[in-house]
Design an enzyme around this catalytic site. Structure first.
Site, PDB file in Angstrom:
ATOM      1  CD  GLU A 188      -2.973  -0.954   2.312  1.00  0.00           C
ATOM      2  OE1 GLU A 188      -4.154  -0.838   1.949  1.00  0.00           O
ATOM      3  OE2 GLU A 188      -2.619  -0.922   3.503  1.00  0.00           O
ATOM      4  CB  CYS A 213      -8.870   3.775   6.205  1.00  0.00           C
ATOM      5  SG  CYS A 213      -8.255   3.000   4.700  1.00  0.00           S
TER       6      CYS A 213
HETATM    7 ZN    ZN Z   1      -7.874   4.568   3.098  1.00  0.00          ZN
END
Ligand code: ZN
Length: 657
Positions: A340, A424
């Site tokens: 990520e 998120c």
């Molecule tokens: Zn996120």
């Protein structure tokens, strides 16, 4: 009318301090939320829609996915049966923070329904907190005996950081301190366990550092700032505290994948979570992109408070690496889904771009801190790029669907989703939209700073005189910007207006100006005695422009990207009637600007070019001479607005003829 030309030279001169590496200082602050209200059609629509629709839709998801239930069960004294990921508490806190901004930004009076839901949520969160201040429903329900056993992977402080940010935001926006009191109790608990002379460790996902700094400001308690500084400075030193976690059986059971994330060839490196080197030795962005952004936000805030050239040097170096070599044209960052995060210089693939929505949001926040610390417009340029493109693409126009990753090309399979298991991004973009005024406009003593020319109404102290300011703007569709400045009595002051890096010219029209406007740090600086009823007009020249990438970005070779003002444009199959990958743009033919009634009033851009023929009906290959091309027209839309009419092919970097 004064015509401002030669912008590149001005910008180069204004950027001198970056090479001089002078320590950061505080060049400005933001207006309190309740003192500024956005009024331009663009942002007021986003903020209204968020209150009417987005925040309620997100609450439904918090209920549906048992995120709230985890708190309710802890509050009821139950054990076991935690639902979801270990960090899911943070989504509840971020939703509360987004609600706080929406309650305070004056866009729309929140409904009684939304207020009741917020009240209920704060009440449940408060009831779930343990008497010693600890709060994390995953550990409380599943492993109460393993609290703080694995800091590298378990996100307890990360969640707590979002609790603190939510508490501070609620207090700032509404004066309601219920959530702030929970946050303080949690922060005190952390402070009692960690720090000099106590346990030496810090969270694997940075966040609490920047939150503690906000808490220190909100409460005036220096100990929170000191704890944040200690966490930032201990990170990356050797031995890493995570080495103990990697040989602790209970810790390994909590996160068996720990070694894979943190080691290379059997050796601990810690790049994934920026534990690879002490902060002052950082030279490039590494690892998980969101974590990196959150660390640097805290570090920049700390650098402003300390006469510390080594820290500001490290941040400036690392910023340069990010924005000169590792950032998409959209302000997306972190190309790889594997970590990520970051890979290597110029690695910016389009189709597989990860470019998490949260990472662009983090970039907006970090850019704003660097802007506060230096006053240099280049940080506002990047802040604007990430805000209007990489971040805003993460949410649908009706504020109810989201991208987690933001590729710059789609072959029809990428679509926004109402929620995620790891959610998120949705509440993160909600809190950014609710608080845009914080980033767009700054103040300092006698100075009003327009970083992004949004429309707004504000009340402020200008040189000690209460002053009402109204800005009329139709940005990002127009570069015309009019300021109405109305001090209670005449006051000597200055207005700083950013010259965007993409603009060739900015005109000013300021009646009563005795000396010409000056240029500093990439801003037009207008100094004068401001009288009640004064007006200042600025006009940024805006026209479609083609952008090329550094040829080291192999994925963009032979391609160009269309931009208008702060917006990056994309071609979508929906408008072309064929896949935009087939299209090649003719840059010699002017691009026309079209008003559009679709997609909440965007401006579309009409491009001429050719498309590849379709003689391949039943074969894969043919002789080149047999392939036909034909003239074609293509309508481009802003990148942020793509995918609002269903999944389809999309392309940002277009082939050129
Ligand atoms: Zn996120």
């Amino acid at each position: 009318m004064a015509l401002v030309g030669g912008i590149p030279g001005i910008l180069a001169a204004g950027s001198g301090s970056l090479c001089g590496m002078s320590p950061f200082s505080r060049h400005m602050s933001s207006l309190p939320l309740s003192h500024i209200r956005l009024t331009d059609p663009f942002w007021s629509r986003w903020q209204r829609t968020m209150v009417q629709n987005g925040l309620l839709a997100q609450y439904d998801q918090l209920v549906k996915t048992d995120r709230l239930k985890n708190f309710e069960r802890v509050a009821a004294g139950e054990t076991g049966g935690f639902e979801g990921y270990r960090f899911n508490d943070s989504d509840v806190y971020k939703w509360l923070e987004a609600c706080a901004y929406s309650f305070g930004n004056g866009s729309l009076e929140p409904s009684a329904d939304l207020k009741t839901k917020v009240d209920h949520t704060i009440g449940v969160v408060a009831c779930a907190q343990m008497p010693d201040g600890y709060l994390n429903t995953f550990f409380q329900l599943m492993h109460p005996e393993l609290r703080w056993r694995n800091l590298s992977m378990m996100h307890e402080m990360y969640c707590g950081g979002h609790l603190i940010e939510g508490g501070v935001a609620f207090f700032d926006a509404t004066g309601d301190r219920r959530l702030l009191d929970v946050a303080i109790k949690f922060a005190d608990h952390v402070d009692s366990r960690f720090g000099p002379g106590k346990r030496r460790s810090y969270c694997g996902h940075e966040e609490i550092e920047l939150a503690l700094l906000k808490l220190a400001k909100a409460t005036g308690e220096r100990k929170y700032r000191d704890l944040a500084l200690w966490m930032v400075e201990e990170r990356g030193k050797r031995p890493s505290p995570y080495l103990d976690e990697m040989i602790d059986e209970e810790s390994i059971k909590l996160a068996p994948y720990m070694e894979k994330m943190l080691c290379k060839d059997g050796e601990y490196v810690g790049e994934y979570l920026q534990d690879h080197a002490p902060i002052r030795e950082h030279t490039e962005v590494v690892g998980h992109a969101v974590r990196a952004m959150y660390l640097y936000i805290a570090a920049a805030e700390l650098a402003m408070d300390m006469d510390d050239a080594a820290l500001s040097d490290a941040l400036t170096r690392t910023w340069r690496n990010l924005t000169h070599r590792r950032m998409y044209v959209t302000g997306g960052i972190g190309p790889s889904g594997d970590n990520e995060g970051f890979t290597f210089d110029y690695d910016l693939p389009n189709l597989s771009a990860y470019a998490e929505t949260c990472a662009s949001i983090g970039l907006v926040f970090w850019a704003h801190k660097m802007l506060e610390a230096t006053g240099e417009s280049e940080y506002a340029d990047t802040m604007e790029r990430a805000l209007y493109n990489g971040a805003l693409a993460g949410i649908s126009l009706d504020t109810s669907r989201f991208f987690y990753d933001n590729p710059l090309e789609s072959r029809g399979r990428h679509a926004r989703s109402p929620w995620f298991g790891c959610a998120c991004c949705p509440p993160n973009i909600a809190r950014l939209i609710g608080n845009v005024g914080h980033y767009a406009v700054g103040v300092k003593d006698r100075c009003l700073l327009i970083h992004i020319p949004v429309g707004f109404e504000a009340t402020m102290e200008l040189g000690g005189v209460k002053t009402k300011v109204r800005a009329v703007s139709d940005y990002p569709w127009s570069g015309d910007f009019t300021l109405y400045i109305d001090p209670e009595r005449p006051v000597d002051g200055e207005v700083r207006f950013r010259i965007p890096d993409w603009a060739d010219d900015v005109e000013t029209d300021i009646p009563g100006l005795e000396r010409e406007a000056e240029f500093e740090s990439g801003y037009i600086v207008v100094r004068k005695r401001w009288e009640p009823g004064d007006i200042a007009k600025f006009k940024i020249e805006m026209k479609p422009r083609w952008v090329a990438a550094n040829p080291r970005v192999k994925d963009d070779l032979g391609r160009v990207c269309l931009a208008f003002g702060p917006l990056v444009y994309a071609a979508e199959e929906h408008d072309l009637g064929f896949e935009p990958q087939l299209f090649a743009a003719d840059l010699d033919i002017d691009v026309a600007v079209e008003s559009a009634t679709m997609l909440e009033g965007i401006q579309a851009l009409a491009v001429s070019g050719v498309r590849d023929g379709l003689e391949f009906a039943d074969q894969l290959y043919a002789e080149v001479d047999d392939v036909q091309i034909q003239e074609a027209a293509a309508k481009f839309i802003p990148y942020y607005a793509w995918n609002n009419r269903g999944a389809n092919h999309m392309q940002v970097w277009i082939r050129r003829l």
